[in-house]
Design a protein around this motif. Structure first.
Motif, PDB file in Angstrom:
ATOM      1  N   MET A  71       0.845  -1.193   0.000  1.00 50.97           N
ATOM      2  CA  MET A  71       0.000   0.000   0.000  1.00 50.97           C
ATOM      3  C   MET A  71       0.882   1.246   0.000  1.00 50.97           C
ATOM      4  O   MET A  71       1.808   1.363   0.800  1.00 50.97           O
ATOM      5  N   SER A  72       0.650   2.169  -0.900  1.00 50.63           N
ATOM      6  CA  SER A  72       1.493   3.346  -1.021  1.00 50.63           C
ATOM      7  C   SER A  72       1.210   4.325   0.101  1.00 50.63           C
ATOM      8  O   SER A  72       0.107   4.407   0.626  1.00 50.63           O
ATOM      9  N   GLY A  73       2.257   5.102   0.462  1.00 52.42           N
ATOM     10  CA  GLY A  73       2.109   6.120   1.481  1.00 52.42           C
ATOM     11  C   GLY A  73       2.035   7.494   0.852  1.00 52.42           C
ATOM     12  O   GLY A  73       2.014   7.654  -0.372  1.00 52.42           O
ATOM     13  N   ASP A  74       2.021   8.500   1.692  1.00 56.45           N
ATOM     14  CA  ASP A  74       1.960   9.872   1.208  1.00 56.45           C
ATOM     15  C   ASP A  74       3.315  10.293   0.649  1.00 56.45           C
ATOM     16  O   ASP A  74       4.362   9.987   1.224  1.00 56.45           O
ATOM     17  N   ILE A  75       3.281  11.008  -0.457  1.00 59.53           N
ATOM     18  CA  ILE A  75       4.506  11.564  -1.031  1.00 59.53           C
ATOM     19  C   ILE A  75       4.613  13.047  -0.715  1.00 59.53           C
ATOM     20  O   ILE A  75       5.712  13.587  -0.588  1.00 59.53           O
ATOM     21  N   LEU A  76       3.456  13.725  -0.577  1.00 63.26           N
ATOM     22  CA  LEU A  76       3.452  15.158  -0.285  1.00 63.26           C
ATOM     23  C   LEU A  76       2.395  15.449   0.780  1.00 63.26           C
ATOM     24  O   LEU A  76       1.250  15.023   0.653  1.00 63.26           O
ATOM     25  N   ASN A  77       2.807  16.174   1.804  1.00 70.15           N
ATOM     26  CA  ASN A  77       1.880  16.600   2.867  1.00 70.15           C
ATOM     27  C   ASN A  77       1.948  18.116   3.006  1.00 70.15           C
ATOM     28  O   ASN A  77       3.033  18.675   3.169  1.00 70.15           O
ATOM     29  N   VAL A  78       0.797  18.747   2.923  1.00 70.59           N
ATOM     30  CA  VAL A  78       0.706  20.205   3.033  1.00 70.59           C
ATOM     31  C   VAL A  78      -0.206  20.526   4.216  1.00 70.59           C
ATOM     32  O   VAL A  78      -1.335  20.044   4.290  1.00 70.59           O
ATOM     33  N   THR A  79       0.308  21.351   5.155  1.00 70.52           N
ATOM     34  CA  THR A  79      -0.429  21.655   6.376  1.00 70.52           C
ATOM     35  C   THR A  79      -0.510  23.154   6.595  1.00 70.52           C
ATOM     36  O   THR A  79       0.526  23.816   6.754  1.00 70.52           O
ATOM     37  N   ASP A  80      -1.726  23.685   6.579  1.00 69.93           N
ATOM     38  CA  ASP A  80      -1.993  25.100   6.881  1.00 69.93           C
ATOM     39  C   ASP A  80      -1.062  26.041   6.107  1.00 69.93           C
ATOM     40  O   ASP A  80      -0.497  26.976   6.672  1.00 69.93           O
TER      41      ASP A  80
END
Length: 216
Positions: free
Chosen positions: A1-10
């Motif tokens: 199962m693939s994970g997150d490559i990009l996380n953007v927060t606020d």
């Protein structure tokens, strides 16, 4: 199962466009992006949709490193993209590429397609045979080998955008930002470009941040 490559927060990006007042000069600020959060999974497409002027392209330019955010956090594979005040690492520049909305203005009209595709190769893949790599890139996007000798003015709008896609692929990225990549193209060509992007995503396990004002 693939994970997150990009996380953007606020994520926030405010531009100071002037000052008001004669004694206490108060900055006049435009809040282009004001609290955006999302996660993009590896090998998938995330659509960022909004009307013109809503800050979509500003998010794209922050993601690719053209702008520094005012505040908020953006991580690529768990690494803070803005941790180093000196700028983004070469590895992150290699891994995150962008295709702009208007291919006519994003390609240097004085350079051949060969020169346009060679530049990112020389920077990020210096040990490879650039001629063979250019031919490989053209083949990947279904353009004939002789196109390497053409200039952008000799190509249709759709072909220019396909060259721009090939240029983005030259660094062997894992994340490509697509900033309204079909909005400047004829309707008859839009489907061809979308189908090409779908095929490339499946073959190369690419992640796309797809920015558009058109839900369809």
């Amino acid at each position: 199962m693939s994970g997150d490559i990009l996380n953007v927060t606020d994520l926030k990006k405010h531009f100071v466009i002037g000052q008001e007042g004669t004694i206490d000069r108060t900055p006049i600020t435009v809040k282009a992006v004001d609290g955006v959060s999302f996660d993009l999974r590896e090998g998938e497409t995330f659509g960022l949709v909004g009307e013109s002027g809503s800050g979509k392209s500003t998010v794209a330019y922050i993601t690719v490193g053209m702008y520094q955010p005012t505040s908020g956090k953006m991580t690529y594979q768990g690494e803070d993209l803005f941790a180093d005040p000196k700028g983004r690492s070469m590895e992150h520049k290699k891994e995150i590429q962008i295709v702009f909305q208007d291919p006519g203005s994003s390609l240097n009209p004085r350079q051949t397609i060969n020169a346009i595709l060679e530049l990112p190769l020389r920077i990020h893949q210096p040990d490879k045979d650039t001629t063979q790599e250019v031919l490989r890139l053209l083949n990947m996007v279904d353009l004939p080998p002789e196109y390497m000798h053409k200039y952008p003015r000799m190509l249709s709008g759709g072909e220019k955008q396909i060259v721009a896609i090939a240029r983005a692929l030259a660094t062997d990225p894992s994340l490509i930002i697509l900033d309204e990549p079909t909005s400047a193209l004829d309707v008859s060509v839009q489907g061809k470009v979308i189908n090409l992007l779908i095929r490339l995503q499946q073959e190369l396990n690419l992640s796309f941040l797809f920015i558009t004002h058109d839900l369809s």
